[in-house]
Design a protein around this motif. Structure first.
Motif, PDB file in Angstrom:
ATOM      1  N   THR A   3       0.909  -1.347  -0.054  1.00 48.84           N
ATOM      2  CA  THR A   3       0.129  -0.030  -0.066  1.00 48.84           C
ATOM      3  C   THR A   3       0.887   1.246  -0.153  1.00 48.84           C
ATOM      4  O   THR A   3       1.953   1.222   0.615  1.00 48.84           O
ATOM      5  CB  THR A   3      -0.897  -0.059   1.154  1.00 48.84           C
ATOM      6  N   VAL A   4       0.560   2.370  -0.700  1.00 47.82           N
ATOM      7  CA  VAL A   4       1.277   3.466  -0.808  1.00 47.82           C
ATOM      8  C   VAL A   4       0.334   4.835  -0.272  1.00 47.82           C
ATOM      9  O   VAL A   4      -0.879   4.622  -0.156  1.00 47.82           O
ATOM     10  CB  VAL A   4       1.671   3.770  -2.473  1.00 47.82           C
ATOM     11  N   ARG A   5       0.891   5.785  -0.062  1.00 46.05           N
ATOM     12  CA  ARG A   5       0.323   7.091   0.250  1.00 46.05           C
ATOM     13  C   ARG A   5       0.999   8.111  -0.153  1.00 46.05           C
ATOM     14  O   ARG A   5       2.464   8.275  -0.502  1.00 46.05           O
ATOM     15  CB  ARG A   5       0.395   7.321   2.007  1.00 46.05           C
ATOM     16  N   PHE A   6       0.197   9.117  -0.764  1.00 49.23           N
ATOM     17  CA  PHE A   6       0.789  10.417  -1.407  1.00 49.23           C
ATOM     18  C   PHE A   6      -0.076  11.315  -1.329  1.00 49.23           C
ATOM     19  O   PHE A   6      -1.346  11.242  -1.179  1.00 49.23           O
ATOM     20  CB  PHE A   6       1.085  10.025  -2.965  1.00 49.23           C
ATOM     21  N   ASP A   7       0.208  12.710  -1.621  1.00 48.42           N
ATOM     22  CA  ASP A   7      -0.464  13.792  -1.729  1.00 48.42           C
ATOM     23  C   ASP A   7      -0.763  13.981  -3.385  1.00 48.42           C
ATOM     24  O   ASP A   7       0.025  13.916  -4.409  1.00 48.42           O
ATOM     25  CB  ASP A   7       0.027  15.074  -1.228  1.00 48.42           C
ATOM     26  N   TYR A   8      -2.108  14.335  -3.720  1.00 53.37           N
ATOM     27  CA  TYR A   8      -2.598  14.221  -4.937  1.00 53.37           C
ATOM     28  C   TYR A   8      -3.352  15.688  -5.285  1.00 53.37           C
ATOM     29  O   TYR A   8      -4.288  15.985  -4.385  1.00 53.37           O
ATOM     30  CB  TYR A   8      -3.464  13.159  -5.316  1.00 53.37           C
ATOM     31  N   VAL A   9      -3.253  16.325  -6.497  1.00 56.96           N
ATOM     32  CA  VAL A   9      -4.120  17.387  -6.797  1.00 56.96           C
ATOM     33  C   VAL A   9      -5.003  17.236  -8.097  1.00 56.96           C
ATOM     34  O   VAL A   9      -4.538  16.545  -8.731  1.00 56.96           O
ATOM     35  CB  VAL A   9      -3.235  18.588  -7.021  1.00 56.96           C
TER      36      VAL A   9
ATOM     37  N   ALA B 157       5.006   7.168  -0.458  1.00 56.55           N
ATOM     38  CA  ALA B 157       5.463   6.574   0.899  1.00 56.55           C
ATOM     39  C   ALA B 157       4.887   5.081   0.582  1.00 56.55           C
ATOM     40  O   ALA B 157       3.581   4.921   0.617  1.00 56.55           O
ATOM     41  CB  ALA B 157       5.017   7.263   2.246  1.00 56.55           C
ATOM     42  N   VAL B 158       5.873   4.248   0.743  1.00 53.38           N
ATOM     43  CA  VAL B 158       5.493   2.780   0.484  1.00 53.38           C
ATOM     44  C   VAL B 158       5.432   2.087   1.687  1.00 53.38           C
ATOM     45  O   VAL B 158       6.404   2.293   2.552  1.00 53.38           O
ATOM     46  CB  VAL B 158       6.496   2.176  -0.354  1.00 53.38           C
TER      47      VAL B 158
END
Length: 449
Positions: free
Chosen positions: A174-180, A228-229
């Protein structure tokens, strides 16, 4: 690095690769497998482990290396009929034929396409993986035709999110990131990545958005943070196909119009996807032309403007000349297309009249200028953190092997065996050039084998 330190590191890598090769031979040797203690006794190199804990850590790393290279190390129950339950320990093996491709032969045209595709990556990590895959297929390739020298396509991945996302897809992390999104809204996403692929000149991620409990598709260029993995794993759906998902995308008509001032005689790529400004209200300053760029969202427009460098400017409002706060574009990744992404609802057309700019026109101009300025700030901040970086544009071919990891060294050893077997009587110099290493490095690898 001092020469003696470099030599020590090279010898350590060679020893580790030799141990891995011996372990692979042992795991292939017996269908019933070996226990850990048996492998520790028969595989040269494990005797250097000082204690049981050191051996366990070394063995776990070696299993992971072999599995990453495509060798399915299996754990099976002990088959000793005289052992008690307390004495039973798992045995390890690589089933014979489990890693082999079925009998296949590629035509001359198919072989040429595969060779061109493997050579197209303009990214070191992906180029290495592509070349490794082609080496594995080499015995099945046709020698009747080779790709033409005049044809040299490249696949460039400018998005920094590509490599960590691809790794997460392969590792099911699972990954996390900021997205526009295309409306300009910023959100943090937690995603189970199922696949990464390219469509209409842009790269996309498909996966499961855990916060929204729904499947989503994201454009990589809109990921505005590091990926972020996490350690959290998942099982992707068995029927998922990234190719099918990309094929289902429909190129939607642009619904935004952005006015850009382009320097005379420059910005040809930008001009190819633009048209003359329809309204005389947008009057460009001396030495510039006013063009209208039809895009799907403000971020796509910012990409195109930044790709033109200092030859493109985004005016914030229709006034003669150019304001001091108009944002020039530079140092951004290029993009050939701008298809719709994610699931944001389509906005209405920003302009209802070609003669008089509306409030929505002004808002769109400001949003694009802000997006360009944000990219410039990020680029300036990155440059400040990395002074003196020597950037070499284009595909670079190395003349000698860089320091390779244990896994990379083992992969090369195995590929050398496969290559020499398929090319009986191959010349030393020709083989060294094929693997991108020096003659001396090839001789060392052959001695290790």
């Amino acid at each position: 690095m001092p020469p003696h330190v470099e030599d020590t590191a090279r010898r350590s890598t060679t020893a580790s690769a030799e141990r891995l090769l011996n372990l692979l031979i042992a795991l292939l040797d017996r269908e019933s497998g070996y226990t850990r203690e048996q492998l520790r006794a028969i595989v040269p190199g494990y005797d250097r482990a000082g204690n049981q804990d050191a051996f366990e850590r070394m063995f776990e790393r070696d299993k992971a290396h072999l599995r990453s290279l495509g060798y399915p190390v299996e754990e099976i129950p002990d088959d000793d009929p005289w052992a008690s339950d307390a004495q039973l320990t798992p045995r390890y093996r690589v089933p014979r034929g489990s890693y082999r491709l079925p009998q296949v032969r590629f035509s001359a045209e198919e072989s040429a396409v595969l060779a061109v595709a493997a050579d197209a990556w303009n990214d070191a990590a992906q180029d290495r993986l592509a070349r490794r895959a082609l080496d594995k297929l080499e015995p099945a390739l046709s020698t009747e035709a080779a790709p033409g020298k005049d044809l040299q396509p490249t696949v460039a991945v400018a998005d920094p999110a590509f490599e960590p996302l691809l790794s997460a897809v392969l590792a099911h992390r699972t990954v996390r990131f900021d997205y526009v999104d295309r409306t300009g809204a910023f959100t943090q996403r937690t995603v189970q990545p199922w696949g990464v692929g390219s469509r209409y000149g842009a790269w996309y991620l498909a996966g499961w958005d855990t916060d929204r409990n729904a499947e989503r598709t994201f454009r990589l260029s809109r990921i505005i943070s590091e990926v972020a993995v996490t350690r959290e794993t998942f099982d992707p759906p068995r029927d998922f196909s990234m190719g099918g998902r990309l094929a289902g995308m429909v190129r939607q008509r642009p619904h935004l119009r952005v006015i850009v001032f382009v320097r005379e005689g420059a910005g040809q790529l930008l001009r190819r996807i633009a048209a003359p400004a329809p309204s005389p209200a947008w009057r460009a300053p001396e030495g510039f032309d006013a063009v209208a760029l039809a895009v799907h969202d403000t971020e796509s427009a910012a990409e195109h403007v930044c790709a033109a460098g200092p030859d493109a400017r985004v005016p914030r409002e229709p006034v003669p000349g150019i304001r001091d706060d108009a944002a020039p574009g530079e140092l951004a990744p290029t993009a050939e297309g701008a298809p719709a992404t994610d699931t944001a609802s389509s906005a209405e057309s920003a302009s209802t009249s070609e003669d008089t700019p509306t409030a929505e026109d002004i808002a769109t101009q400001n949003a694009v200028a802000d997006a360009v300025a944000r990219r410039l700030r990020d680029a300036r901040a990155f440059q400040a953190r990395m002074p003196g970086v020597d950037v070499r544009w284009g595909k670079q071919r190395r003349h000698g092997a860089a320091k390779a990891s244990t896994e990379q060294h083992l992969a090369r050893l195995l590929h050398i065996v496969r290559h020499v077997y398929a090319h009986q009587g191959a010349e030393l110099e020709e083989t060294a050039r094929h693997f991108g290493i020096t003659d001396a490095e090839l001789v060392n690898d052959l001695q290790t084998l």
